[in-house]
Design an enzyme around this catalytic site. Structure first.
Site, PDB file in Angstrom:
ATOM      1  N   GLY A   3      18.218 -52.004 -40.034  1.00 32.53           N
ATOM      2  CA  GLY A   3      17.177 -52.977 -40.150  1.00 32.53           C
ATOM      3  C   GLY A   3      15.911 -52.604 -40.810  1.00 32.53           C
ATOM      4  O   GLY A   3      14.756 -53.143 -40.599  1.00 32.53           O
ATOM      5  N   ASN A  21      17.374 -38.969 -54.658  1.00 28.95           N
ATOM      6  CA  ASN A  21      17.050 -39.140 -53.239  1.00 28.95           C
ATOM      7  C   ASN A  21      17.017 -37.717 -52.608  1.00 28.95           C
ATOM      8  O   ASN A  21      17.829 -37.065 -52.948  1.00 28.95           O
ATOM      9  CB  ASN A  21      18.229 -39.947 -52.531  1.00 28.95           C
ATOM     10  CG  ASN A  21      18.046 -40.088 -51.103  1.00 28.95           C
ATOM     11  OD1 ASN A  21      18.764 -39.458 -50.266  1.00 28.95           O
ATOM     12  ND2 ASN A  21      17.242 -41.112 -50.679  1.00 28.95           N
ATOM     13  N   VAL A  22      16.021 -37.468 -51.803  1.00 26.27           N
ATOM     14  CA  VAL A  22      16.064 -36.347 -50.948  1.00 26.27           C
ATOM     15  C   VAL A  22      15.558 -36.772 -49.517  1.00 26.27           C
ATOM     16  O   VAL A  22      15.002 -37.650 -49.238  1.00 26.27           O
ATOM     17  CB  VAL A  22      14.928 -35.246 -51.121  1.00 26.27           C
ATOM     18  CG1 VAL A  22      15.391 -34.537 -52.354  1.00 26.27           C
ATOM     19  CG2 VAL A  22      13.586 -35.767 -51.677  1.00 26.27           C
ATOM     20  N   ARG A  23      16.465 -36.462 -48.208  1.00 23.99           N
ATOM     21  CA  ARG A  23      16.254 -36.909 -47.095  1.00 23.99           C
ATOM     22  C   ARG A  23      16.384 -36.004 -45.919  1.00 23.99           C
ATOM     23  O   ARG A  23      17.121 -35.129 -46.222  1.00 23.99           O
ATOM     24  CB  ARG A  23      17.165 -38.204 -46.962  1.00 23.99           C
ATOM     25  CG  ARG A  23      18.593 -37.844 -47.182  1.00 23.99           C
ATOM     26  CD  ARG A  23      19.590 -39.083 -47.110  1.00 23.99           C
ATOM     27  NE  ARG A  23      20.752 -38.633 -47.476  1.00 23.99           N
ATOM     28  CZ  ARG A  23      21.631 -38.330 -48.505  1.00 23.99           C
ATOM     29  NH1 ARG A  23      20.764 -38.674 -49.725  1.00 23.99           N
ATOM     30  NH2 ARG A  23      22.807 -37.929 -48.893  1.00 23.99           N
ATOM     31  N   SER A  26      13.280 -42.031 -52.217  1.00 20.13           N
ATOM     32  CA  SER A  26      14.293 -42.520 -52.771  1.00 20.13           C
ATOM     33  C   SER A  26      13.481 -43.123 -54.121  1.00 20.13           C
ATOM     34  O   SER A  26      12.956 -43.862 -53.843  1.00 20.13           O
ATOM     35  CB  SER A  26      15.325 -43.519 -51.915  1.00 20.13           C
ATOM     36  OG  SER A  26      16.343 -44.017 -52.877  1.00 20.13           O
ATOM     37  N   HIS A  82      18.435 -41.827 -60.748  1.00 20.84           N
ATOM     38  CA  HIS A  82      18.353 -42.056 -59.262  1.00 20.84           C
ATOM     39  C   HIS A  82      18.128 -40.590 -58.654  1.00 20.84           C
ATOM     40  O   HIS A  82      18.943 -39.713 -59.106  1.00 20.84           O
ATOM     41  CB  HIS A  82      19.597 -42.499 -58.800  1.00 20.84           C
ATOM     42  CG  HIS A  82      19.791 -42.415 -57.282  1.00 20.84           C
ATOM     43  ND1 HIS A  82      20.662 -41.469 -56.809  1.00 20.84           N
ATOM     44  CD2 HIS A  82      19.273 -42.846 -56.240  1.00 20.84           C
ATOM     45  CE1 HIS A  82      20.685 -41.398 -55.314  1.00 20.84           C
ATOM     46  NE2 HIS A  82      19.832 -42.382 -55.141  1.00 20.84           N
ATOM     47  N   HIS A  89      21.766 -31.653 -66.561  1.00 19.23           N
ATOM     48  CA  HIS A  89      22.815 -30.815 -65.854  1.00 19.23           C
ATOM     49  C   HIS A  89      22.175 -29.440 -65.807  1.00 19.23           C
ATOM     50  O   HIS A  89      22.169 -28.767 -64.790  1.00 19.23           O
ATOM     51  CB  HIS A  89      24.001 -30.722 -66.336  1.00 19.23           C
ATOM     52  CG  HIS A  89      24.911 -31.975 -65.948  1.00 19.23           C
ATOM     53  ND1 HIS A  89      25.384 -32.259 -64.810  1.00 19.23           N
ATOM     54  CD2 HIS A  89      25.224 -33.309 -66.458  1.00 19.23           C
ATOM     55  CE1 HIS A  89      26.034 -33.358 -64.686  1.00 19.23           C
ATOM     56  NE2 HIS A  89      25.700 -33.962 -65.853  1.00 19.23           N
TER      57      HIS A  89
END
Length: 298
Positions: free
Chosen positions: A256, A106-108, A90, A104, A143
């Site tokens: 956490g 993010n790859v998850r 991220s 920004h 884009h």
């Protein structure tokens, strides 16, 4: 399930992006390694007061736990209570120059397990652009690059993921978009693991191509105190979204995770002004009228 190839890709992606950003800024990022008591840890690469970036962070995390946090199981209530493994990269970058947009990425990857059953897995991610002063050339480039990232995976992907991004990065309490969008996807587990993983890699691999040319075009533009004040005002919208709606922020805090790494996305200087509106016909007003309303840039 062997998740080592996913981890290897994410750590290599982090290293590649940081190297590119260091070249753009001319300053080194600092790496902060951290561990999580329940399981896992990560590495946060960050920069403060760089030559180009006022603040930036590129974080890799790989954590596990006994029970999926509510933010991760909200769209899949049948998975609530399962043990989980989550990993990803991220990043958020806040350039100092108001003519350079915040970005920004993010790859998850998630996997949820229950004894006696095969794990349930999925990918997610995307990238989006948040300009303070709008430039059509930049919006079209960003884009178009997002569309190229998805082209190998079906003609319908880009329109679907662009719409998803426009709807996700929207401040309902302001009735206002955070920026000009990009692409966003979640719960991706079809048609199979290799294809979903390849799509996620393509999004990550296209990030520098999508963002760095915009920085190169805008970083040398002069700016003044009024433009800086508007940048700080609009950054307030970024803070509001991340603290109220963003799933990644909620997941990190609920699981956490390390607070400093989770909140690295927040800009260093922000202002809120009561009832402020831009002067009609001004560049600030043009951001609202021409850029913050979803449109087809390509």
């Amino acid at each position: 399930m062997d998740t080592r190839p996913v981890r290897d890709y994410f750590t290599a992606l982090q290293a590649r992006i940081v190297a590119s950003l260091e070249s753009l800024d001319g300053s080194a990022f600092t790496t902060d390694h951290w561990q999580r008591s329940e399981g896992g840890g990560g590495a946060t690469c960050y920069i403060e007061e760089g030559k180009l970036f006022e603040r930036g962070g590129v974080s890799f995390s790989h954590v596990s736990g006994r029970s999926l946090p509510p933010s991760a199981s909200a769209s899949r209530p049948q998975l609530a209570g399962r043990s989980f493994e989550a990993m990803g990269v991220s990043l958020v970058l806040h350039p100092r120059n108001p003519h350079c947009p915040t970005v920004h990425l993010n790859v998850r990857f998630f996997s949820a397990s229950k004894p006696g059953e095969p794990p349930v897995w999925w990918f997610g991610g995307g990238m989006d652009l948040t300009p303070y002063y709008g430039y059509a050339e930049d919006a079209k480039h960003f884009h178009s690059t997002c569309r190229r990232a998805l082209e190998p995976f079906g003609a319908e992907r880009h329109a679907h993921y662009k719409k998803w991004c426009d709807e996700y990065f929207f401040l309902k309490h302001r009735n206002e978009a955070r920026g000009i969008g990009g692409i966003f996807f979640d719960d991706l587990a079809e048609p199979d693991f290799p294809t979903a993983f390849a799509l996620t890699r393509s999004v990550g691999d296209h990030f520098i191509t999508a963002y760095s040319p915009i920085l190169e075009r805008r970083r040398g533009l002069p700016w003044n105190a009024a433009e800086r004040a508007f940048q700080c005002y609009r950054r307030g919208r970024y803070v509001e979204f991340n603290l109220v709606y963003d799933r990644g922020t909620l997941f990190g805090l609920q699981s956490g995770g390390r607070t400093e790494s989770i909140l690295m996305s927040l800009p260093p200087e922000v202002t809120w002004r009561y009832g402020w509106t831009p002067t009609p016909g001004s560049p600030e007003a043009k951001l609202y009228s021409d850029f913050l309303k979803p449109r087809d840039w390509v």
